[in-house]
Design an enzyme around this catalytic site. Structure first.
Site, PDB file in Angstrom:
ATOM      1  N   LYS A  67       2.092   8.772  33.433  1.00 39.79           N
ATOM      2  CA  LYS A  67       2.309   9.829  32.561  1.00 39.79           C
ATOM      3  C   LYS A  67       1.670   9.137  31.266  1.00 39.79           C
ATOM      4  O   LYS A  67       1.982   7.888  31.046  1.00 39.79           O
ATOM      5  CB  LYS A  67       3.573  10.044  32.344  1.00 39.79           C
ATOM      6  N   GLN A 138      15.351  17.287  22.423  1.00 34.58           N
ATOM      7  CA  GLN A 138      16.003  16.734  23.668  1.00 34.58           C
ATOM      8  C   GLN A 138      17.488  16.994  23.654  1.00 34.58           C
ATOM      9  O   GLN A 138      17.979  17.328  25.014  1.00 34.58           O
ATOM     10  CB  GLN A 138      15.773  15.263  24.141  1.00 34.58           C
ATOM     11  N   ASN A 159      25.163  14.209  13.807  1.00 32.89           N
ATOM     12  CA  ASN A 159      23.616  13.891  13.900  1.00 32.89           C
ATOM     13  C   ASN A 159      23.499  13.044  12.413  1.00 32.89           C
ATOM     14  O   ASN A 159      23.877  13.716  11.483  1.00 32.89           O
ATOM     15  CB  ASN A 159      22.516  15.174  14.131  1.00 32.89           C
ATOM     16  N   SER A 199      16.354   8.767  17.587  1.00 30.77           N
ATOM     17  CA  SER A 199      15.397   7.903  17.421  1.00 30.77           C
ATOM     18  C   SER A 199      15.673   6.862  16.481  1.00 30.77           C
ATOM     19  O   SER A 199      14.910   6.208  15.710  1.00 30.77           O
ATOM     20  CB  SER A 199      14.366   8.592  16.561  1.00 30.77           C
ATOM     21  N   MET A 219      20.355   7.573  25.753  1.00 28.96           N
ATOM     22  CA  MET A 219      19.245   7.987  26.129  1.00 28.96           C
ATOM     23  C   MET A 219      17.990   7.960  25.108  1.00 28.96           C
ATOM     24  O   MET A 219      16.777   8.088  25.565  1.00 28.96           O
ATOM     25  CB  MET A 219      19.229   9.544  26.631  1.00 28.96           C
ATOM     26  N   GLY A 220      18.044   7.623  23.823  1.00 29.59           N
ATOM     27  CA  GLY A 220      17.207   7.819  22.727  1.00 29.59           C
ATOM     28  C   GLY A 220      16.315   6.383  22.884  1.00 29.59           C
ATOM     29  O   GLY A 220      15.203   6.423  22.323  1.00 29.59           O
ATOM     30  N   ASP A 222      13.843   4.123  24.035  1.00 30.06           N
ATOM     31  CA  ASP A 222      13.038   3.985  25.125  1.00 30.06           C
ATOM     32  C   ASP A 222      11.752   2.998  24.518  1.00 30.06           C
ATOM     33  O   ASP A 222      10.565   3.053  24.958  1.00 30.06           O
ATOM     34  CB  ASP A 222      12.301   5.153  25.479  1.00 30.06           C
ATOM     35  N   GLY A 291      19.673   5.077  29.914  1.00 30.14           N
ATOM     36  CA  GLY A 291      18.338   5.731  30.227  1.00 30.14           C
ATOM     37  C   GLY A 291      17.140   5.518  29.554  1.00 30.14           C
ATOM     38  O   GLY A 291      16.988   6.229  28.461  1.00 30.14           O
TER      39      GLY A 291
HETATM   40  P1  NAD Z   1      13.355  14.926  17.930  1.00 30.21           P
HETATM   41  O1  NAD Z   1      12.069  14.132  16.706  1.00 30.21           O
HETATM   42  O2  NAD Z   1      13.177  16.309  18.142  1.00 30.21           O
HETATM   43  O3  NAD Z   1      14.789  14.375  17.137  1.00 30.21           O
HETATM   44  C1  NAD Z   1      14.951  13.158  16.621  1.00 30.21           C
HETATM   45  C2  NAD Z   1      16.535  12.892  16.600  1.00 30.21           C
HETATM   46  O4  NAD Z   1      16.687  11.448  16.040  1.00 30.21           O
HETATM   47  C3  NAD Z   1      17.202  13.772  15.748  1.00 30.21           C
HETATM   48  O5  NAD Z   1      18.516  13.822  16.333  1.00 30.21           O
HETATM   49  C4  NAD Z   1      17.123  13.096  14.324  1.00 30.21           C
HETATM   50  O6  NAD Z   1      18.093  13.532  13.449  1.00 30.21           O
HETATM   51  C5  NAD Z   1      17.204  11.846  14.867  1.00 30.21           C
HETATM   52  N1  NAD Z   1      16.571  10.612  13.964  1.00 30.21           N
HETATM   53  C6  NAD Z   1      15.417  10.810  13.435  1.00 30.21           C
HETATM   54  N2  NAD Z   1      15.340   9.734  12.894  1.00 30.21           N
HETATM   55  C7  NAD Z   1      16.174   8.986  12.806  1.00 30.21           C
HETATM   56  C8  NAD Z   1      16.634   7.513  12.304  1.00 30.21           C
HETATM   57  N3  NAD Z   1      15.621   6.940  11.630  1.00 30.21           N
HETATM   58  N4  NAD Z   1      17.699   6.885  12.502  1.00 30.21           N
HETATM   59  C9  NAD Z   1      18.652   7.748  13.441  1.00 30.21           C
HETATM   60  N5  NAD Z   1      18.294   8.944  13.876  1.00 30.21           N
HETATM   61  C10 NAD Z   1      17.133   9.617  13.604  1.00 30.21           C
HETATM   62  O7  NAD Z   1      13.265  13.774  19.087  1.00 30.21           O
HETATM   63  P2  NAD Z   1      13.612  14.186  20.689  1.00 30.21           P
HETATM   64  O8  NAD Z   1      12.401  14.960  21.115  1.00 30.21           O
HETATM   65  O9  NAD Z   1      14.907  15.172  20.564  1.00 30.21           O
HETATM   66  O10 NAD Z   1      13.925  12.733  21.167  1.00 30.21           O
HETATM   67  C11 NAD Z   1      15.131  12.037  20.653  1.00 30.21           C
HETATM   68  C12 NAD Z   1      14.855  10.375  21.055  1.00 30.21           C
HETATM   69  O11 NAD Z   1      14.981  10.235  22.464  1.00 30.21           O
HETATM   70  C13 NAD Z   1      13.410   9.767  20.735  1.00 30.21           C
HETATM   71  O12 NAD Z   1      13.533   8.502  20.062  1.00 30.21           O
HETATM   72  C14 NAD Z   1      12.654   9.787  21.917  1.00 30.21           C
HETATM   73  O13 NAD Z   1      11.767   8.699  22.123  1.00 30.21           O
HETATM   74  C15 NAD Z   1      13.809   9.576  22.982  1.00 30.21           C
HETATM   75  N6  NAD Z   1      13.618   9.980  24.455  1.00 30.21           N
HETATM   76  C16 NAD Z   1      13.912   8.986  25.198  1.00 30.21           C
HETATM   77  C17 NAD Z   1      13.726   9.527  26.748  1.00 30.21           C
HETATM   78  C18 NAD Z   1      14.097   8.807  27.658  1.00 30.21           C
HETATM   79  O14 NAD Z   1      13.761   8.963  28.937  1.00 30.21           O
HETATM   80  N7  NAD Z   1      14.862   7.744  27.569  1.00 30.21           N
HETATM   81  C19 NAD Z   1      12.716  10.789  26.781  1.00 30.21           C
HETATM   82  C20 NAD Z   1      12.315  11.499  25.961  1.00 30.21           C
HETATM   83  C21 NAD Z   1      12.817  11.179  24.562  1.00 30.21           C
END
Ligand code: NAD
Length: 320
Positions: A67, A138, A159, A199, A219-220, A222, A291
């Site tokens: 990917k 997500q 949040n 994030s 899960m966040g 990565d 995750g």
């Molecule tokens: P998004 O941009 O739609 O949402 C971001 C989320 O993180 C929101 O809840 C926001 O309030 C919060 N956020 C933003 N900046 C922040 C900070 N500085 N400190 C704390 N919280 C903060 O993103 P998403 O698509 O919902 O993805 C969320 C996270 O999940 C991302 O970090 C992404 O990389 C991660 N992710 C992980 C996997 C995995 O397989 N583990 C897969 C997809 C996404």
């Protein structure tokens, strides 16, 4: 090669099919039938983007590919979601490119399916309250997938940007569950299962917040440097992940390992629980699933969607 457009994925791939593909590939990883390649993930110095490649080979399913894509935090101004990716599959017998598949919805489905696998196998008995930390793109997929594998009675959520909490409230309503916005100490004390999907680059959920018998799907995180959990919380939990090497390098457990609070050997691949080799939660008060998101997950759901698209005549043939 076959092309399955992003716009076709929603009509083809179900959360059920994603769950089955992810549970199966985790099981194959724990039997050493499938392995991930080292991840490339770079801050490219443009639009604050993180871009990279996740790939692997599943020798049981003969799925080979990668990917390509990443996270563009400013994408709202283009009317696009922040994650953008495409999965490329290759013929394992010849090396010829076999398919290109839109990876955006698949990423959300495979990530939600991974935490759902952990919840199915590790949630405390009788868990009733689901706690959500994070309300981004997500989060809705995560809540849907969790509710599919476990009968929760209530969702509570927090949040860092409270204005986004409506997404959690709306998703809970779709699922017919009551929702309450709470602070983090309340969430840590009342939730039986917690999903964190933000994030964040510094701990949100602290050791003192989590007081009961709990499962956390983190899960966040990565990427190197990201962090959602207090390392002291990690240090007192029974630890599970999708892939140990990725967990200690770019996942949530990187911090507790770097601080010498946990040893890599204390982390179990979730596939070992799926395969019945590891007992799972046992008598642990706290379990955490890290995750990290492995390439094999992307390939598994992409392969499943290619088969569905072929069956429905929705895969376009292109000469390359
Ligand atoms: P998004 O941009 O739609 O949402 C971001 C989320 O993180 C929101 O809840 C926001 O309030 C919060 N956020 C933003 N900046 C922040 C900070 N500085 N400190 C704390 N919280 C903060 O993103 P998403 O698509 O919902 O993805 C969320 C996270 O999940 C991302 O970090 C992404 O990389 C991660 N992710 C992980 C996997 C995995 O397989 N583990 C897969 C997809 C996404």
């Amino acid at each position: 090669m076959l092309v399955v457009a992003e716009r076709e994925i929603a009509g083809l791939m179900t959360p059920e099919a994603a769950y089955d593909a992810i549970e199966a590939v985790f099981a194959a990883m724990a039997k050493d039938q499938a392995y991930n390649f080292p991840v490339v993930r770079e801050a490219i110095g443009h639009e604050d983007a993180l871009y990279g490649f996740k790939g692997g080979f599943d020798g049981a399913a003969l799925t080979l590919g990668l990917k390509a894509g990443g996270y563009w935090p400013q994408n709202q101004k283009h009317g696009l979601i922040n994650h953008q990716s495409t999965v490329f599959l290759f013929d394992a017998d010849t090396g010829r490119v076999a398919a290109a598949v839109g990876g955006n919805l698949l990423t959300a489905l495979r990530t939600a399916a991974a935490s759902a696998v952990s919840i199915r196998y590790l949630a405390p008995k009788g868990a009733k309250v689901l706690g959500m930390i994070g309300a981004g793109h997500q989060s809705a997929f995560q809540m849907h997938a969790a509710a599919r594998v476990h009968g929760f009675e209530k969702v509570i959520g927090w949040n860092p940007h409270p204005e986004m909490l409506t997404r959690l409230a709306d998703t809970a309503t779709e699922l017919g569950l009551p929702f309450e916005a709470v602070d983090l100490p309340t969430l840590g004390a009342e939730a039986d299962v917690i999903i964190s999907i933000t994030s964040a680059f510094s701990p949100l959920l602290l050791d003192a917040h989590v007081t009961g018998t709990t499962h956390i799907a983190a899960m966040g995180t990565d990427t190197k440097g990201k962090q959602e959990l207090d390392p002291a919380l990690v240090a007192r939990a029974r630890l599970f992940t999708d892939e140990v090497a990725q967990s200690v390098a770019i996942g949530e457990f990187q911090h507790a390992v770097a601080q010498g609070l946990i040893a890599e050997e204390a982390i179990t691949q979730i596939g070992a629980v799926v395969n019945g080799i590891h007992p799972g939660r046992g008598d642990a008060a706290l379990t955490i699933f890290d995750g990290t998101g492995v390439g094999l997950q992307d390939l598994a759901v992409a392969q499943a969607v290619v088969k569905l698209a072929q069956a429905k005549g929705l895969a376009q043939k292109v000469e390359i």
